[in-house]
Design a protein around this motif. Sequence first.
Motif, short mmCIF file in Angstrom:
data_model
loop_
_atom_site.label_atom_id
_atom_site.label_comp_id
_atom_site.label_asym_id
_atom_site.label_seq_id
_atom_site.Cartn_x
_atom_site.Cartn_y
_atom_site.Cartn_z
N GLU A 27 7.58 5.06 -12.62
CA GLU A 27 7.01 4.74 -11.31
C GLU A 27 6.12 5.89 -10.82
O GLU A 27 5.06 5.65 -10.24
CB GLU A 27 8.18 4.50 -10.33
N TYR A 77 5.97 15.60 -4.20
CA TYR A 77 6.26 14.22 -3.86
C TYR A 77 7.77 14.12 -3.60
O TYR A 77 8.53 13.56 -4.39
CB TYR A 77 5.80 13.33 -5.02
N GLN A 124 3.94 0.62 7.29
CA GLN A 124 4.63 -0.08 6.21
C GLN A 124 5.63 -1.10 6.76
O GLN A 124 5.76 -2.21 6.24
CB GLN A 124 5.36 0.95 5.33
N LEU B 75 14.03 -0.21 6.32
CA LEU B 75 13.09 0.49 5.44
C LEU B 75 13.82 1.55 4.64
O LEU B 75 14.30 2.54 5.21
CB LEU B 75 11.98 1.17 6.26
N TYR B 77 13.95 4.72 2.98
CA TYR B 77 13.11 5.92 2.96
C TYR B 77 13.41 6.67 1.65
O TYR B 77 14.04 7.72 1.62
CB TYR B 77 13.43 6.76 4.20
N ALA B 81 12.86 3.81 -6.94
CA ALA B 81 13.83 2.71 -6.91
C ALA B 81 14.98 3.00 -7.84
O ALA B 81 15.04 2.49 -8.95
CB ALA B 81 13.14 1.41 -7.30
N LEU B 108 12.88 -4.18 3.41
CA LEU B 108 11.55 -3.88 2.87
C LEU B 108 11.65 -3.17 1.53
O LEU B 108 12.70 -2.67 1.15
CB LEU B 108 10.79 -2.97 3.86
N LYS B 109 10.52 -3.10 0.84
CA LYS B 109 10.43 -2.27 -0.35
C LYS B 109 10.66 -0.80 0.04
O LYS B 109 10.37 -0.40 1.17
CB LYS B 109 9.03 -2.37 -0.96
N HIS B 110 11.13 0.00 -0.88
CA HIS B 110 11.25 1.43 -0.59
C HIS B 110 9.85 2.02 -0.37
O HIS B 110 8.85 1.51 -0.89
CB HIS B 110 12.00 2.17 -1.69
N LEU B 111 9.83 3.10 0.41
CA LEU B 111 8.53 3.64 0.85
C LEU B 111 7.62 4.01 -0.32
O LEU B 111 6.40 3.82 -0.24
CB LEU B 111 8.76 4.87 1.74
N GLY B 112 8.20 4.53 -1.39
CA GLY B 112 7.38 4.93 -2.54
C GLY B 112 6.61 3.78 -3.17
O GLY B 112 5.62 4.01 -3.86
N ALA B 113 7.06 2.55 -2.93
CA ALA B 113 6.40 1.37 -3.50
C ALA B 113 5.36 0.78 -2.54
O ALA B 113 4.79 -0.28 -2.83
CB ALA B 113 7.43 0.31 -3.87
N ALA B 114 5.13 1.44 -1.41
CA ALA B 114 4.14 0.93 -0.46
C ALA B 114 2.78 0.82 -1.12
O ALA B 114 2.35 1.73 -1.83
CB ALA B 114 4.06 1.86 0.76
#
Lengths: 129, 129
Positions: A27, A77, A124, B75, B77, B81, B108-114
């Motif tokens: 990812e 990150y 988001q 969300l 954070y 994943a 929601l999707k995790h923030l890293g997948a925004a």
Amino acid sequence: MGEISRDLMKALLIIAHGSRKQSSNDEVAQLATAVASQESGFELIEHAFLELTSPKVPDGIQSLISQGATDVVILPYFLAAGFHVADDLPKLLSDAQDQYPDVRFKLLKHLGAADRMPNWIIQQSEQTG
Amino acid sequence: MGEISRDLMKALLIIAHGSRKQSSNDEVAQLATAVASQESGFELIEHAFLELTSPKVPDGIQSLISQGATDVVILPYFLAAGFHVADDLPKLLSDAQDQYPDVRFKLLKHLGAADRMPNWIIQQSEQTG
């Protein structure tokens, strides 16, 4: 432009923790590819990991410099400032600066400390929510 | 507005992993406060942790609902994943839905997948770098 000598080549190195879960590492690699496809002032954008998988940070730095980077901006990150962000990264950067005295290094704040993070979270949450 | 019945009250719950390092947990709490100060469609914004510290996720959900939330947007954070995002959170949400059948939950999707994460990374790296 082939005959113009290059005075400056700016590179971005995105540093993640690294995981035992290969899909998490993948990812990060995919994200770095997506970042590199954005319009930006960086001619090179790569990623590296602190632990558990490769490329490791010194290898990431070496890769950028071998491609001609004169300025290396490092983005941790990470969402939280744990020991890695507070201690390990400054030491890695200090070692790199000793090894490459002519390269300008800049260590940014970790992503979670970005001034715009509260706004990004709302973006988001409303976009998808 | 005191006499108008409220049909909808939208809440955002920001979920972080939780750390043994208290300063990391404080960072999440401060971030949630900063998010709550943004303009948004959420009337309530709070945070909760999966592990190691409190408030835990079920307590965070209970807090929002006790304040009148009818819609709870969650969300994660997280940047990656891992098992927490993929397994633990859906189970916690399923339990909450069983406990509060009249509340609408959205994970929601995790923030890293925004979708915007690559753009945010460039914003952050150019702003400061």
